[in-house]
Write a protein that holds these residues in place. Structure first.
Motif, PDB file in Angstrom:
ATOM      1  N   TRP A  21       0.843  -1.206   0.000  1.00 50.58           N
ATOM      2  CA  TRP A  21       0.000   0.000   0.000  1.00 50.58           C
ATOM      3  C   TRP A  21       0.877   1.255   0.000  1.00 50.58           C
ATOM      4  CZ3 TRP A  21      -0.853   4.294   3.016  1.00 50.58           C
ATOM      5  CH2 TRP A  21      -2.043   5.001   2.798  1.00 50.58           C
ATOM      6  N   PHE A  22       1.925   1.277   0.849  1.00 52.56           N
ATOM      7  CA  PHE A  22       2.849   2.416   0.850  1.00 52.56           C
ATOM      8  C   PHE A  22       3.628   2.479  -0.468  1.00 52.56           C
ATOM      9  CE2 PHE A  22       2.570   1.588   5.515  1.00 52.56           C
ATOM     10  CZ  PHE A  22       2.101   2.831   5.909  1.00 52.56           C
ATOM     11  N   ASN A 181       2.505  18.079   1.272  1.00 54.69           N
ATOM     12  CA  ASN A 181       2.593  16.670   0.912  1.00 54.69           C
ATOM     13  C   ASN A 181       3.427  16.549  -0.354  1.00 54.69           C
ATOM     14  OD1 ASN A 181       0.723  16.217   3.010  1.00 54.69           O
ATOM     15  ND2 ASN A 181      -0.986  16.528   1.602  1.00 54.69           N
ATOM     16  N   ALA A 301      -5.870   2.163   5.512  1.00 55.53           N
ATOM     17  CA  ALA A 301      -5.654   3.537   5.054  1.00 55.53           C
ATOM     18  C   ALA A 301      -6.113   4.532   6.115  1.00 55.53           C
ATOM     19  CB  ALA A 301      -6.387   3.775   3.742  1.00 55.53           C
ATOM     20  N   VAL A 304      -3.574   4.531   9.063  1.00 56.56           N
ATOM     21  CA  VAL A 304      -2.334   5.258   8.769  1.00 56.56           C
ATOM     22  C   VAL A 304      -2.500   6.752   9.034  1.00 56.56           C
ATOM     23  CG1 VAL A 304      -0.758   5.926   6.900  1.00 56.56           C
ATOM     24  CG2 VAL A 304      -1.446   3.535   7.155  1.00 56.56           C
ATOM     25  N   THR A 305      -3.696   7.294   8.788  1.00 57.78           N
ATOM     26  CA  THR A 305      -3.911   8.726   9.017  1.00 57.78           C
ATOM     27  C   THR A 305      -3.934   9.075  10.498  1.00 57.78           C
ATOM     28  OG1 THR A 305      -6.336   8.651   9.064  1.00 57.78           O
ATOM     29  CG2 THR A 305      -5.279   8.860   6.911  1.00 57.78           C
ATOM     30  N   ARG A 312       4.755  12.242   8.280  1.00 55.92           N
ATOM     31  CA  ARG A 312       3.919  11.052   8.161  1.00 55.92           C
ATOM     32  C   ARG A 312       4.092  10.453   6.770  1.00 55.92           C
ATOM     33  NH1 ARG A 312      -1.978  11.613  10.326  1.00 55.92           N
ATOM     34  NH2 ARG A 312      -2.216  13.164   8.672  1.00 55.92           N
ATOM     35  N   LYS A 314       2.546   8.255   4.060  1.00 57.07           N
ATOM     36  CA  LYS A 314       1.354   7.613   3.515  1.00 57.07           C
ATOM     37  C   LYS A 314       1.748   7.143   2.109  1.00 57.07           C
ATOM     38  CE  LYS A 314      -1.806  10.872   4.431  1.00 57.07           C
ATOM     39  NZ  LYS A 314      -3.067  11.554   4.862  1.00 57.07           N
ATOM     40  N   ARG A 315       1.005   7.532   1.110  1.00 56.28           N
ATOM     41  CA  ARG A 315       1.480   7.290  -0.257  1.00 56.28           C
ATOM     42  C   ARG A 315       2.215   8.512  -0.776  1.00 56.28           C
ATOM     43  NH1 ARG A 315      -3.583   3.745  -2.713  1.00 56.28           N
ATOM     44  NH2 ARG A 315      -2.684   1.706  -2.196  1.00 56.28           N
ATOM     45  N   GLU A 318       4.238  13.654   4.328  1.00 60.86           N
ATOM     46  CA  GLU A 318       3.478  14.788   4.855  1.00 60.86           C
ATOM     47  C   GLU A 318       4.296  15.469   5.947  1.00 60.86           C
ATOM     48  OE1 GLU A 318      -1.103  14.709   5.600  1.00 60.86           O
ATOM     49  OE2 GLU A 318      -0.131  14.191   7.491  1.00 60.86           O
TER      50      GLU A 318
END
Length: 447
Positions: A21-22, A181, A301, A304-305, A312, A314-315, A318
């Motif tokens: 996912w990452f 981001n 997902a 992760v937030t 941070r 994520k994809r 951030e």
């Protein structure tokens, strides 16, 4: 964070899905984009109090922005956000108004987006008698004077936060940030970018320090927001040592996130409280109080937030260390990081700058920075001197992009040259022109 009806319901059948996912965020350079997020406190012009959700407050702001083509996002029938194209407007727990910008190709587009958003907010706010001020911590209101927005997940977090830290509710209700981001290439590029940005996040907190007041008085800090994050929840905040381990990558980070305690999951438009539960156990055994529910990629997902590290993953990456500030500083923030991370030579120079900084020293610096900001000593120099080096690298990186974006660094270069942060300026004005009247900062900072 998933909105009702938007979650990915793909079942999690193997832990490798989590690392994948990452990894799916990896992009070729030509697809790298810039996404900015910035928050601001609303206040009533007549008495400076925080506006409620309704009447005549935050809900009316959301509805008023509809005339600019924004579509509502609903939670149990209540508008709790807006979406338009690739951008969204969302609400933090205390009604802080946030623009989550679209992924844009350059800083000029990001500036145009920022200016357009602020103009829309000013127009709608003026008709309601509301102003909006981007500051790192609310300078006047007590915690109990802040409203709570009607978002289901906030009710769960409200109950959990006091169990794990002394200032989690302050984080939710009384802080505002500006974030950017940024994308990464393959895994080695992600690792280098993450390490650079984590190492320099305390410097970002110092450069953008903008929260020197609490409940109408100077608080002895330059960035109270920075201090709040050190006393929110140690399981999910700060500078994680795992990112500096040998062999770190997507798989190791996913393994670390598995042990960050959960807050909630969503099913059929309803938030289910599972605060404190382990996602690792959720994958293996489900939720004892909710038999039959299995972990999905949408749950992952969302989980992760709820990781609140200073950077941070994520994809995308951030950057989370900066206080909200003036529009010029809100634009300087993405300029700083784009300059450091979107040019190869600048990225290598930034990596060399921080290479010998041990993670334990960075974690100690993170604790010290909220008080003294750029005056904080670090490895034989004032942080201001390290800032001069980092901003110079960022300027070189922006110049190499050839788009004329380096002008957005001017506010940071002025801070470095003078040594006066936004917080220092407010303290100076309060002690001189304002005769100690902290309340004047809301109008002075208003967009």
């Amino acid at each position: 964070m998933s909105n009702p009806g938007e979650a990915d319901l793909t079942p999690i059948q193997h832990p490798r899905q989590l690392a994948e996912w990452f990894a799916a965020g990896s992009k070729p350079r030509e697809h790298w984009r810039i996404g900015t997020e910035h928050e601001k406190f609303g206040f009533r012009r007549d008495d400076l109090s925080p506006p409620p959700y309704e009447p005549g407050g935050i809900r009316a702001m959301l509805e008023g922005l509809g005339r600019f083509g924004w579509e509502p996002i609903l939670d149990n029938g209540n508008p709790i956000g807006l979406k338009r194209g690739g951008a969204s407007v969302s609400l933090e727990p205390g009604g802080q108004f946030e623009l989550s910008g679209a992924p844009l190709p350059d800083l000029h587009a990001a500036e145009a987006e920022l200016r357009g958003h602020l103009d829309e907010v000013r127009q709608v706010g003026a008709a309601l008698g509301l102003g909006f001020a981007p500051l790192g911590f609310h300078p006047l209101a007590k915690r109990e004077e802040m409203p709570w927005m009607p978002k289901g997940r906030y009710a769960i977090m409200r109950q959990y936060m006091p169990r794990v830290g002394s200032m989690g509710l302050d984080m939710m209700l009384r802080t505002c940030t500006v974030q950017v981001n940024l994308d990464f290439g393959a895994e080695p590029d992600m690792v280098e970018k993450l390490r650079i940005s984590l190492a320099l996040q305390p410097l970002s907190t110092a450069l953008f320090a903008n929260s020197p007041f609490t409940e109408g008085r100077p608080n002895g800090l330059r960035s109270l927001r920075g201090r709040v994050w050190t006393e929110t929840d140690p399981d999910r905040t700060g500078i994680p040592a795992v990112a500096f381990e040998q062999g770190f990558g997507f798989e190791r980070f996913a393994d670390w996130v598995l042990d960050v305690p959960m807050y909630f999951i969503m099913r059929e438009g309803r938030w289910i409280d599972c605060a404190g539960a382990s996602f690792r156990d959720f994958m293996a055994r489900g939720l004892p109080e909710h038999p039959g529910i299995e972990a999905t990629m949408g749950d992952w997902a969302d989980h992760v937030t709820t990781v609140f590290t200073d950077v941070r993953l994520k994809r995308f990456l951030e950057m989370r260390g900066a206080d909200a500030g003036s529009p010029e500083m809100m634009q300087a923030m993405p300029a700083f990081w784009v300059g450091l991370l979107y040019d190869d030579a600048a990225q290598k120079a930034a990596a060399a700058l921080v290479r010998e900084w041990p993670v334990a020293e960075l974690q100690a610096l993170r604790i010290a920075v909220p008080e003294r900001a750029l005056e904080t000593p670090f490895r034989g120099r004032a942080l201001r001197d390290w800032g001069r080096d980092a901003v110079a690298i960022a300027r070189q990186g922006l110049r190499a992009r050839g788009l004329g974006e380096e002008r957005y660094l001017a506010p940071l270069e002025a801070v470095i040259e003078s040594g006066e942060t936004q917080a220092d300026r407010w303290l100076r004005l309060c002690a001189t022109e304002w005769n100690g009247a902290v309340s004047r900062v809301l109008d002075a900072a208003a967009i």
